[in-house]
Design a protein around this motif. Structure first.
Motif, PDB file in Angstrom:
ATOM      1  N   ALA B  12      -9.851  20.069   6.405  1.00 36.91           N
ATOM      2  CA  ALA B  12     -10.779  18.977   6.718  1.00 36.91           C
ATOM      3  C   ALA B  12     -10.421  17.730   5.912  1.00 36.91           C
ATOM      4  O   ALA B  12     -11.267  17.077   5.321  1.00 36.91           O
ATOM      5  CB  ALA B  12     -12.212  19.405   6.456  1.00 36.91           C
ATOM      6  N   GLY B  13      -9.133  17.389   5.907  1.00 36.08           N
ATOM      7  CA  GLY B  13      -8.697  16.111   5.348  1.00 36.08           C
ATOM      8  C   GLY B  13      -8.619  15.101   6.479  1.00 36.08           C
ATOM      9  O   GLY B  13      -9.069  15.369   7.594  1.00 36.08           O
ATOM     10  N   PRO B  14      -8.036  13.929   6.203  1.00 40.72           N
ATOM     11  CA  PRO B  14      -7.960  12.879   7.234  1.00 40.72           C
ATOM     12  C   PRO B  14      -7.272  13.333   8.532  1.00 40.72           C
ATOM     13  O   PRO B  14      -7.746  13.016   9.620  1.00 40.72           O
ATOM     14  CB  PRO B  14      -7.148  11.776   6.551  1.00 40.72           C
ATOM     15  CG  PRO B  14      -7.375  11.992   5.099  1.00 40.72           C
ATOM     16  CD  PRO B  14      -7.532  13.471   4.916  1.00 40.72           C
ATOM     17  N   SER B  15      -6.174  14.078   8.421  1.00 42.91           N
ATOM     18  CA  SER B  15      -5.453  14.466   9.652  1.00 42.91           C
ATOM     19  C   SER B  15      -6.215  15.536  10.427  1.00 42.91           C
ATOM     20  O   SER B  15      -6.333  15.460  11.650  1.00 42.91           O
ATOM     21  CB  SER B  15      -4.041  14.952   9.307  1.00 42.91           C
ATOM     22  OG  SER B  15      -4.087  16.152   8.562  1.00 42.91           O
ATOM     23  N   GLY B  16      -6.753  16.513   9.719  1.00 41.04           N
ATOM     24  CA  GLY B  16      -7.513  17.580  10.375  1.00 41.04           C
ATOM     25  C   GLY B  16      -8.775  17.046  11.019  1.00 41.04           C
ATOM     26  O   GLY B  16      -9.140  17.440  12.134  1.00 41.04           O
ATOM     27  N   ASN B  17      -9.443  16.136  10.316  1.00 40.23           N
ATOM     28  CA  ASN B  17     -10.665  15.546  10.872  1.00 40.23           C
ATOM     29  C   ASN B  17     -10.368  14.733  12.123  1.00 40.23           C
ATOM     30  O   ASN B  17     -11.108  14.789  13.106  1.00 40.23           O
ATOM     31  CB  ASN B  17     -11.361  14.676   9.829  1.00 40.23           C
ATOM     32  CG  ASN B  17     -12.034  15.505   8.753  1.00 40.23           C
ATOM     33  OD1 ASN B  17     -12.262  16.699   8.933  1.00 40.23           O
ATOM     34  ND2 ASN B  17     -12.345  14.886   7.636  1.00 40.23           N
ATOM     35  N   VAL B 301       2.048  20.630  13.288  1.00 40.32           N
ATOM     36  CA  VAL B 301       1.745  20.247  11.902  1.00 40.32           C
ATOM     37  C   VAL B 301       1.417  18.755  11.878  1.00 40.32           C
ATOM     38  O   VAL B 301       2.088  17.962  12.544  1.00 40.32           O
ATOM     39  CB  VAL B 301       2.947  20.489  10.962  1.00 40.32           C
ATOM     40  CG1 VAL B 301       2.537  20.343   9.513  1.00 40.32           C
ATOM     41  CG2 VAL B 301       3.526  21.862  11.187  1.00 40.32           C
ATOM     42  N   VAL B 302       0.412  18.367  11.103  1.00 44.16           N
ATOM     43  CA  VAL B 302      -0.007  16.964  11.036  1.00 44.16           C
ATOM     44  C   VAL B 302      -0.207  16.536   9.572  1.00 44.16           C
ATOM     45  O   VAL B 302      -0.317  17.381   8.686  1.00 44.16           O
ATOM     46  CB  VAL B 302      -1.332  16.737  11.827  1.00 44.16           C
ATOM     47  CG1 VAL B 302      -1.137  17.005  13.315  1.00 44.16           C
ATOM     48  CG2 VAL B 302      -2.453  17.613  11.273  1.00 44.16           C
ATOM     49  N   GLY B 303      -0.267  15.233   9.347  1.00 45.29           N
ATOM     50  CA  GLY B 303      -0.624  14.687   8.024  1.00 45.29           C
ATOM     51  C   GLY B 303       0.380  14.994   6.921  1.00 45.29           C
ATOM     52  O   GLY B 303       1.581  15.064   7.156  1.00 45.29           O
ATOM     53  N   ASN B 309       4.129  10.275   5.034  1.00 46.61           N
ATOM     54  CA  ASN B 309       3.652   9.361   4.000  1.00 46.61           C
ATOM     55  C   ASN B 309       4.699   8.272   3.837  1.00 46.61           C
ATOM     56  O   ASN B 309       5.876   8.553   3.702  1.00 46.61           O
ATOM     57  CB  ASN B 309       3.457  10.107   2.677  1.00 46.61           C
ATOM     58  CG  ASN B 309       3.037   9.184   1.557  1.00 46.61           C
ATOM     59  OD1 ASN B 309       2.182   8.320   1.740  1.00 46.61           O
ATOM     60  ND2 ASN B 309       3.643   9.337   0.396  1.00 46.61           N
ATOM     61  N   ASN B 310       4.253   7.039   3.894  1.00 47.42           N
ATOM     62  CA  ASN B 310       5.146   5.909   3.722  1.00 47.42           C
ATOM     63  C   ASN B 310       5.020   5.421   2.282  1.00 47.42           C
ATOM     64  O   ASN B 310       4.157   4.603   1.965  1.00 47.42           O
ATOM     65  CB  ASN B 310       4.767   4.810   4.727  1.00 47.42           C
ATOM     66  CG  ASN B 310       5.678   3.599   4.638  1.00 47.42           C
ATOM     67  OD1 ASN B 310       6.427   3.437   3.677  1.00 47.42           O
ATOM     68  ND2 ASN B 310       5.598   2.745   5.629  1.00 47.42           N
ATOM     69  N   ALA B 311       5.878   5.957   1.413  1.00 51.73           N
ATOM     70  CA  ALA B 311       5.765   5.678  -0.022  1.00 51.73           C
ATOM     71  C   ALA B 311       6.006   4.198  -0.317  1.00 51.73           C
ATOM     72  O   ALA B 311       5.382   3.628  -1.204  1.00 51.73           O
ATOM     73  CB  ALA B 311       6.748   6.538  -0.802  1.00 51.73           C
ATOM     74  N   ALA B 312       6.892   3.563   0.443  1.00 49.64           N
ATOM     75  CA  ALA B 312       7.225   2.161   0.185  1.00 49.64           C
ATOM     76  C   ALA B 312       6.001   1.266   0.357  1.00 49.64           C
ATOM     77  O   ALA B 312       5.812   0.316  -0.396  1.00 49.64           O
ATOM     78  CB  ALA B 312       8.343   1.713   1.111  1.00 49.64           C
ATOM     79  N   SER B 317      -3.056   8.038   4.475  1.00 44.88           N
ATOM     80  CA  SER B 317      -4.173   8.558   5.258  1.00 44.88           C
ATOM     81  C   SER B 317      -4.183   7.986   6.681  1.00 44.88           C
ATOM     82  O   SER B 317      -4.668   8.634   7.608  1.00 44.88           O
ATOM     83  CB  SER B 317      -5.500   8.271   4.560  1.00 44.88           C
ATOM     84  OG  SER B 317      -5.690   6.893   4.408  1.00 44.88           O
ATOM     85  N   ASN B 318      -3.624   6.790   6.848  1.00 43.20           N
ATOM     86  CA  ASN B 318      -3.558   6.253   8.223  1.00 43.20           C
ATOM     87  C   ASN B 318      -2.504   6.985   9.052  1.00 43.20           C
ATOM     88  O   ASN B 318      -2.705   7.229  10.250  1.00 43.20           O
ATOM     89  CB  ASN B 318      -3.330   4.737   8.230  1.00 43.20           C
ATOM     90  CG  ASN B 318      -2.085   4.316   7.480  1.00 43.20           C
ATOM     91  OD1 ASN B 318      -1.681   4.981   6.544  1.00 43.20           O
ATOM     92  ND2 ASN B 318      -1.469   3.235   7.887  1.00 43.20           N
ATOM     93  N   LEU B 319      -1.403   7.390   8.406  1.00 44.10           N
ATOM     94  CA  LEU B 319      -0.420   8.206   9.115  1.00 44.10           C
ATOM     95  C   LEU B 319      -1.020   9.579   9.430  1.00 44.10           C
ATOM     96  O   LEU B 319      -0.764  10.151  10.490  1.00 44.10           O
ATOM     97  CB  LEU B 319       0.847   8.394   8.266  1.00 44.10           C
ATOM     98  CG  LEU B 319       1.887   7.265   8.276  1.00 44.10           C
ATOM     99  CD1 LEU B 319       1.388   6.019   7.615  1.00 44.10           C
ATOM    100  CD2 LEU B 319       3.176   7.731   7.602  1.00 44.10           C
TER     101      LEU B 319
END
Lengths: 97, 433
Positions: B12-17, B301-303, B309-312, B317-319
């Motif tokens: 239940a993080g951003p991607s799962g939600n 698989v998501v998130g 993750n765009n480290a730069a 969380s938007n990805l």
């Protein structure tokens, strides 16, 4: 600049639901820790769950664990950490995250 | 008889939600499993939330979403031992009806998002850890096993949103273990403080917010960054470095955080605040080259679990939300067409990702993680020489400016050599072009 950090004081602020006598992480083989040159887990763990002990091996106490997974990643070449999530509902319970 | 759902979402993080909500909203029979005692109990984020992706999923989210402050100013600071060089960008245009970025407290957002999922008809069960994916004789994923008694549940598709550790995909053999140079460890604290002090110290009114992204000496030459964010009644401060660097170093992460809090330019900003939580989390930083297999027979698989993750640009969380939505939309389309969720059909999910900002951005920066890892001068030599140069430049001491220029140039060349400086510039430009 030398600052003494008491990790216990930091962890004290956190909410934990401790699963008594059922640690979710275990060290597989004490001898492997003894022969490990870096014992990186004792430096990398953000909750200081791993400490070097007097026998030259590593002692693990999982009560303060933040479930980040860093120890598993640093020990993957030795594969000496049996890493799992706690049972559902147990472990760290972040109020803010 | 084993219960069967259209889809199971793990986490239940951003991607799962995002996935569970999108599925439930379209009337699919969805089960979401969360191991924490409530949604958000196991989640950690800096955190900044970008509106655009949430807006695609819940267009009127601003009506009741518990965000903290909308960001009107971004600071980027390079810290020396007792000083900093910084750039600030502030604009009143960020004070719009529909702000683009907010500071957030992760647990508050997760609780709110979960309520939306339940309202949309999704079933959510907390305090339940998924222990295993169940596969049929052909290897197709047909459900999950949990740590509850009789905890076997079936579904047409399982969406793994189980975060950076992604234990399920690893155990099933769908993913390799994380390489230490592809993942950072970040630690952070939430510090409660009088909102008036926040407004005074950062020059804010009402719900305006400032974020400071920090690089420099505080990471002790290791590849990493730090941050200080303003919430409504609290500040969030954190620091993270690559695990490969922590592994070679001798400084524990909590000591590094304490040094940051005591840095002469940071300390006055957080003075008098009360620490209420200490958190740690891994961040997938390997970029495009570390993205694993994203789908197969009966699974996606998501998130963070997909290394999105765009480290730069410090976007995660938007990805996560975008990938969760795209996974759900793929399932919805297959369901509507009466097609099974096998690997051939779920390839549509990868196609959606490739056509989106997620894979395009990750691909653009595909060489950056390697370059940062192999060029530590960006985190050690440069902060020192740059802050020393600034100190010399702004100290008025009767030395003529030409001499100062020469000395500054000499200090750069001494640290890196002309070829080193030119090489670094080329490497950086190549990596971000």
């Amino acid at each position: 600049m030398s600052i003494v950090v008491k990790i216990e004081e930091k962890l004290y602020q956190n909410r934990y639901i401790v699963d008594e006598s059922r640690p979710h992480i275990q060290i597989r083989n004490d001898a492997v820790c003894k022969s490990c040159e870096s014992q990186a887990c004792t430096v990398c763990c953000p909750a200081a769950c791993y400490t070097k002990n007097e026998t030259g091996s590593v002692t693990l106490a999982t009560d303060g664990c933040l479930e980040c997974g860093t120890c598993r990643v640093v020990c993957q070449d030795k594969e000496n950490i049996q890493w799992d999530y706690p049972r559902g509902g147990y472990g760290i319970s972040y109020k803010f995250g | 008889m084993v219960e069967k759902f259209d889809a199971i979402v793990i986490g239940a993080g951003p991607s799962g939600n995002a996935a569970a909500y999108t599925l439930a909203k379209q009337g699919l029979n969805v089960l979401q499993l969360e191991r924490g005692e409530y949604p958000g109990a196991k989640n950690v984020q800096g955190g900044i939330m970008y509106a655009a992706e949430l807006e695609k999923i819940i267009p009127d989210f601003r009506e009741d979403c518990p965000t903290e402050r909308h960001i009107i100013e971004q600071r980027i600071w390079l810290l020396g031992d007792d000083n900093y060089i910084g750039t600030n960008y502030r604009s009143d245009a960020f004070n719009s009806d529909k702000p683009n970025r907010y500071t957030i407290i992760r647990a508050n957002i997760d609780k709110w998002f979960s309520e939306k999922i339940r309202e949309a008809g999704g079933l959510q069960i907390c305090e339940t850890t998924v222990t295993e994916l169940i596969r049929d004789a052909s290897g197709k994923v047909i459900g999950v096993r949990t740590d509850r008694e009789g905890g076997e549940i079936h579904a047409d598709v399982v969406i793994m949103a189980d975060g950076v550790n992604a234990l399920l995909a690893r155990r099933t053999g769908f993913q390799q273990e994380l390489a230490p140079q592809n993942v950072a460890l970040a630690v952070k604290e939430i510090l409660f403080i009088d909102p008036e002090l926040i407004q005074q110290r950062f020059g804010l009114k009402d719900e305006e917010g400032v974020v400071i992204e920090i690089m420099g000496k505080v990471t002790k030459g290791m590849v990493g960054t730090a941050f200080l964010y303003t919430n409504k009644e609290s500040l969030t401060i954190g620091i993270g470095c690559l695990i490969s660097d922590f592994k070679e170093g001798s400084i524990p992460p909590y000591k590094m955080l304490e040094d940051l809090k005591n840095h002469p330019v940071i300390k006055p900003l957080i003075e008098g605040a009360e620490m209420k939580e200490y958190a740690a989390h891994m961040i997938p930083e390997g970029g495009y080259k570390a993205v694993p297999q994203l789908y197969g027979d009966g699974w996606m698989v998501v998130g963070d679990a997909a290394h999105f993750n765009n480290a730069a640009h410090r976007e995660g969380s938007n990805l996560a939300m975008a990938s969760g939505r795209m996974a759900a939309e793929t399932v919805i389309e297959l369901k509507q067409a009466g097609k099974p969720c096998n690997a051939a059909n779920l390839a549509a999910y990868k196609k959606k990702l490739d056509d989106s900002f997620i894979m395009k951005d990750l691909k653009k920066y595909r060489n950056l993680p390697g370059i940062m890892h192999e060029n530590k001068q960006f985190f050690g030599a440069y902060p020192d020489t740059l802050t020393a140069a600034a100190h010399s430049w702004f100290t008025v001491d009767s030395v003529d400016k030409k001499t100062k220029e020469k000395e500054i140039m000499k200090s750069f060349v001494k640290k890196r050599s002309i070829m080193g400086l030119v090489g670094d510039a080329i490497k950086l430009v190549r990596a971000v072009r």
